[in-house]
Design a protein around this motif. Structure first.
Motif, PDB file in Angstrom:
ATOM      1  N   ASP A 103       6.172  -3.660  -2.166  1.00 47.45           N
ATOM      2  CA  ASP A 103       5.376  -3.649  -0.938  1.00 47.45           C
ATOM      3  C   ASP A 103       3.958  -4.120  -1.224  1.00 47.45           C
ATOM      4  O   ASP A 103       3.240  -3.500  -2.011  1.00 47.45           O
ATOM      5  N   TYR A 104       3.573  -5.243  -0.620  1.00 47.40           N
ATOM      6  CA  TYR A 104       2.194  -5.715  -0.834  1.00 47.40           C
ATOM      7  C   TYR A 104       1.406  -5.752   0.453  1.00 47.40           C
ATOM      8  O   TYR A 104       0.291  -6.229   0.495  1.00 47.40           O
TER       9      TYR A 104
ATOM     10  N   TYR B  98      -2.391   7.883   0.457  1.00 47.13           N
ATOM     11  CA  TYR B  98      -0.971   8.003   0.776  1.00 47.13           C
ATOM     12  C   TYR B  98      -0.455   9.327   0.234  1.00 47.13           C
ATOM     13  O   TYR B  98      -0.543   9.597  -0.965  1.00 47.13           O
TER      14      TYR B  98
ATOM     15  N   CYS C 190      -6.455   2.442  -6.338  1.00 46.23           N
ATOM     16  CA  CYS C 190      -5.383   1.917  -7.191  1.00 46.23           C
ATOM     17  C   CYS C 190      -5.612   0.439  -7.503  1.00 46.23           C
ATOM     18  O   CYS C 190      -5.977  -0.344  -6.631  1.00 46.23           O
TER      19      CYS C 190
ATOM     20  N   MET D 104       6.621   0.892  -9.483  1.00 48.90           N
ATOM     21  CA  MET D 104       5.902  -0.040  -8.620  1.00 48.90           C
ATOM     22  C   MET D 104       6.921  -0.681  -7.660  1.00 48.90           C
ATOM     23  O   MET D 104       7.984  -1.125  -8.090  1.00 48.90           O
TER      24      MET D 104
ATOM     25  N   MET E  53      -5.002   4.593  -2.206  1.00 47.37           N
ATOM     26  CA  MET E  53      -4.699   3.164  -2.339  1.00 47.37           C
ATOM     27  C   MET E  53      -5.950   2.287  -2.370  1.00 47.37           C
ATOM     28  O   MET E  53      -5.877   1.109  -2.688  1.00 47.37           O
TER      29      MET E  53
ATOM     30  N   PHE F 101      -3.170  -1.295  -9.272  1.00 45.39           N
ATOM     31  CA  PHE F 101      -1.832  -1.853  -9.499  1.00 45.39           C
ATOM     32  C   PHE F 101      -1.603  -2.226 -10.971  1.00 45.39           C
ATOM     33  O   PHE F 101      -1.026  -3.242 -11.273  1.00 45.39           O
TER      34      PHE F 101
ATOM     35  N   LEU G  93      -0.681  -3.979   2.442  1.00 46.17           N
ATOM     36  CA  LEU G  93      -1.454  -2.758   2.481  1.00 46.17           C
ATOM     37  C   LEU G  93      -2.728  -3.024   3.257  1.00 46.17           C
ATOM     38  O   LEU G  93      -3.584  -3.768   2.801  1.00 46.17           O
TER      39      LEU G  93
ATOM     40  N   GLY H 257       3.907  -4.109  -6.837  1.00 49.40           N
ATOM     41  CA  GLY H 257       3.301  -3.774  -5.545  1.00 49.40           C
ATOM     42  C   GLY H 257       2.766  -2.365  -5.591  1.00 49.40           C
ATOM     43  O   GLY H 257       2.424  -1.862  -6.653  1.00 49.40           O
ATOM     44  N   ARG H 258       2.730  -1.663  -4.456  1.00 49.16           N
ATOM     45  CA  ARG H 258       2.135  -0.320  -4.468  1.00 49.16           C
ATOM     46  C   ARG H 258       3.059   0.653  -5.201  1.00 49.16           C
ATOM     47  O   ARG H 258       4.291   0.541  -5.102  1.00 49.16           O
TER      48      ARG H 258
END
Ligand code: SF4
Ligand code: SF4
Lengths: 164, 343
Positions: free
Chosen positions: A128-129, A141, A108, A125, A105, A110, A131, A54-55
């Motif tokens: 959290d998806y 962020y 990014c 990572m 973000m 990923f 976004l 995820g982020r």
């Protein structure tokens, strides 16, 4: 000769289509009656395992400090140029810390390179998806959003230790 | 009945049928999406209203709010005419399909068909061939390559399949000795359904009906992967919705025709021997018709989500080299039946 037959030549039964059509219809009918895979997203959420990327987030120790030593490797390796790090010094034992740490973000992708290159296991990572941003500024962020307590990241860190 | 009474009853019947058809069409779209979802292990639309039942209205509202784009190169009058023609054909065909026995109410005898004309089947064939014009016009007037290709394919396909369709109907006509849909229904009392007496004709008619309605596996005029959207590439907003509606209305008509010609129409086998009161008899007959129709519509959708599209040359091969001789064979078969059993 039977072995001279090309693969695409159909047999007589296949050429009158109907048995094949019935086979196909039965297959879809069987699937119609099977349980469904759909997840009712906002009500029912997908909880990914440790291998999920995820982020990227910064690891925050139990005492509230970040692990990051602002070496800048992640920012250097990031293929999307999403990370910006500015180092500063403190009087603590671990002298360097990032004064400013920003991940854009929108940029990014990923890929997880930042996590792979980090010598301190300071950026990982998360799961959290969700976004979504309403403006470009919101998508950058800063440290306030990036720092996540280490106990929330156990799954990923364990995964990294066993497979990296 | 005086002429005024006839006109009033006809108007009432037309209003009822048009509304029932419009609602069926919108829910057909809903079920198409649901069934496709089930076949792919998904759930399908379930957000708008209870179980997503208001989805069709949301779809229509969305289409109404879209901008209506007419390409610069388009021939504007024909571009506008095409969807209207498609809708016209789709809705007028239904006039001759009987959906129940005569209704006796307040001393009147009302046949449950809008127009009981003695050339009913001919009328249906004539109108459905008019439907080709809608698609060809749409393809040609859009001024786009994809649309044109779709239009040409459509006309070639419809011409080749209309022939086997006509010949398969020939078998039915031999048995009923009439072009009146009512008489054709009457000739299939009990289990003497044409689908059982002439299975070959049934299959050729079914396949041609799929080709006529442009449904998969014969949806070459649309063929999204090769032709973007085929004849309706350049359509948007309500004009696109017109074609969409027409496609589903055509499906309803095709299945109604199959029911009437091959599956005994509104007749529930041997219902008249049960000795029910007449009102019940009419109600059960109408329900039987709707039930058969619903099953066929499900079949149409089911086939769409199971079979891949035919290649163009395969389609032509099938139409001319398989369907056409088979439908001729069917006529011979039916003639033989009549000779031997004197039906
Ligand atoms: S995951 Fe990849 S793209 Fe995203 S910040 Fe890390 S290195 Fe950059
Ligand atoms: S997160 Fe890791 S790689 Fe990036 S600056 Fe901090 S210590 Fe270096």
């Amino acid at each position: 000769m039977a072995d001279k037959r090309r693969k695409k030549d159909l047999t007589f039964l296949e050429r009158i289509y109907i048995p094949e059509i019935i086979k196909g219809l039965l297959l879809t009918l069987k699937n119609m009656l099977k349980p469904k895979f759909t997840m009712q997203y906002p009500e029912e959420k997908f909880i990914p395992g440790g291998s999920y990327r995820g982020r990227p987030v910064l690891v925050q120790e139990e005492n509230g400090e970040e692990r990051c030593v602002a070496c800048g490797l992640c920012s250097r390796v990031c293929p999307a140029l999403a990370i910006e790090v500015q180092a500063a010094e403190t009087q603590r034992e671990k002298e360097r810390y990032p004064e400013k740490f920003e991940i854009n973000m929108i940029r990014c992708i990923f890929c997880g390179f930042c996590e792979e290159v980090c010598p301190e296991e300071a950026i990982v990572m998360s799961k959290d998806y969700e976004l979504a941003f309403t403006s470009r500024e919101d998508a950058i962020y800063g440290k306030d959003k990036l720092l996540v307590p280490v106990h929330q990241l156990k799954d990923r860190i364990e995964f990294l230790r066993s497979y990296k | 009945m005086s002429i005024w009474e006839t006109i009033i009853f006809s108007l009432i019947k037309i209003l009822i049928i048009v509304h029932v058809m419009l609602i069926t069409v919108s829910y057909l779209v809903y079920f198409e999406r649901k069934i496709s979802a089930w076949a792919q292990n998904r759930l399908g639309p379930n957000r708008v209203g209870w179980k997503g039942l208001l989805q069709p209205f949301a779809d229509v509202l969305k289409l109404l709010l879209k901008e209506d784009i007419v390409p610069n190169q388009a021939n504007k009058p024909i571009h506008t005419l095409a969807p209207l023609l498609a809708l016209f054909v789709a809705f007028t065909t239904y006039a001759v399909i009987p959906f129940g026995p005569d209704l006796k109410i307040f001393g009147y005898t009302i046949p449950l068909v809008v127009a009981d004309i003695n050339v009913g089947i001919l009328y249906v064939l004539a109108l459905t061939s008019l439907g080709v014009y809608a698609i060809t016009f749409a393809g040609w007037s859009s001024g786009s390559k994809y649309s044109l290709l779709g239009g040409i394919r459509s006309s070639a396909q419809m011409i080749s399949y209309e022939i086997s369709m006509g010949f398969s109907i020939g078998g039915v006509l031999l048995l009923s000795q009439s072009l009146r849909p009512e008489a054709i229904v009457a000739s299939q009392s009990g289990w003497m359904w044409n689908a059982i007496l002439q299975p070959i004709g049934f299959i050729t008619f079914l396949v041609s009906a799929f080709a006529e309605t442009n449904r998969l596996p014969f949806d070459l005029p649309e063929a999204e992967p090769e032709l973007v959207g085929g004849f309706h590439t350049e359509y948007s907003s309500m004009k696109f919705a017109g074609f969409f509606l027409a496609e589903y209305a055509n499906m309803i008509i095709a299945s109604a025709l199959i029911v009437t010609l091959y599956l005994g129409g509104w007749q529930f086998p041997y219902l008249e021997t049960f000795g029910l009161p007449y009102g019940w008899y009419v109600a059960i007959s109408v329900l039987t018709f709707l039930f058969k129709e619903a099953l066929l519509l499900f079949f149409f959708i089911w086939v769409r989500w199971s079979l891949p599209r035919f290649r163009y040359d395969q389609l032509m091969n099938l139409g001319w080299k398989v369907m056409f001789p088979l439908s001729l064979l069917n006529i011979v078969w039916v003639a033989g039946l009549i000779m031997i059993f004197k039906i």
